[in-house]
Design an enzyme around this catalytic site. Structure first.
Site, PDB file in Angstrom:
ATOM      1  CD  GLU A 102      50.504  51.787  39.371  1.00 56.08           C
ATOM      2  OE1 GLU A 102      51.387  51.772  38.497  1.00 56.08           O
ATOM      3  OE2 GLU A 102      49.366  52.276  39.179  1.00 56.08           O
ATOM      4  CE1 TYR A 114      41.712  45.175  40.164  1.00 54.87           C
ATOM      5  CE2 TYR A 114      42.930  45.604  42.180  1.00 54.87           C
ATOM      6  CZ  TYR A 114      42.069  46.020  41.196  1.00 54.87           C
ATOM      7  OH  TYR A 114      41.538  47.284  41.232  1.00 54.87           O
TER       8      TYR A 114
END
Length: 162
Positions: A102, A114
């Site tokens: 998350e 990411y």
């Protein structure tokens, strides 16, 4: 990670997150059979210092990234990338197929980081962060595809090399 690393990790936590984890949380991670904490260290004349760390859990065929941070003065030197790739390679060989995490909706720097590793948004956790009630984006990456891929689908299906 060793218990002796916790004080340095807490210092990195405080400079990295609005609601840092406590020492007791890290001690719990050390004791947990499903948790792994990787520590990157740099060495100098006064000894070894923690440069960064990564906390992840292995649950069946999923690796869940809980926390990653690098000392502010050492950021943008590839430390976080090396920390992230290590469990992906190891977990891919031991049967994990997915990596999930998350990230705060407002943390665009982390999201771009990411994305470089093949993560994509798969959902939203409304009000996930209790300090601000901010939503979390749920990111997933396939450990056998993209930049994190360290195995083939066949290898994972057969249990890999480990």
């Amino acid at each position: 990670m060793k218990a002796g690393d916790i004080d340095q990790i807490i210092a990195i936590e405080r400079e990295s997150f609005p609601t840092p984890w406590s020492a007791s949380i890290f001690r719990g991670e050390i004791a947990s059979p499903i948790s792994r904490v990787l520590v990157a260290k740099f060495h100098h004349d006064a000894g070894a210092w923690v440069a960064g760390y990564l906390v992840y859990w292995q649950i069946v065929d999923e690796t869940h990234l809980h926390n990653i941070a690098v000392r502010r003065t050492l950021r943008r030197q590839g430390i976080a990338s090396r920390l992230l790739v290590r469990p992906c390679a190891v977990r891919g060989l031991k049967g994990a197929k997915w990596l999930t995490l998350e990230v705060r909706r407002s943390n665009l720097i982390a999201q771009r980081f990411y994305e470089k590793f093949g993560f994509s948004v798969r959902g939203i956790r409304p009000g996930y962060y209790t300090d601000t009630s901010e939503d979390a984006l749920i990111l997933w990456a396939d450990l056998c595809l993209g930049p994190l891929g360290q195995c083939t689908s066949k290898e994972v299906g057969e249990g890999g090399n480990g």
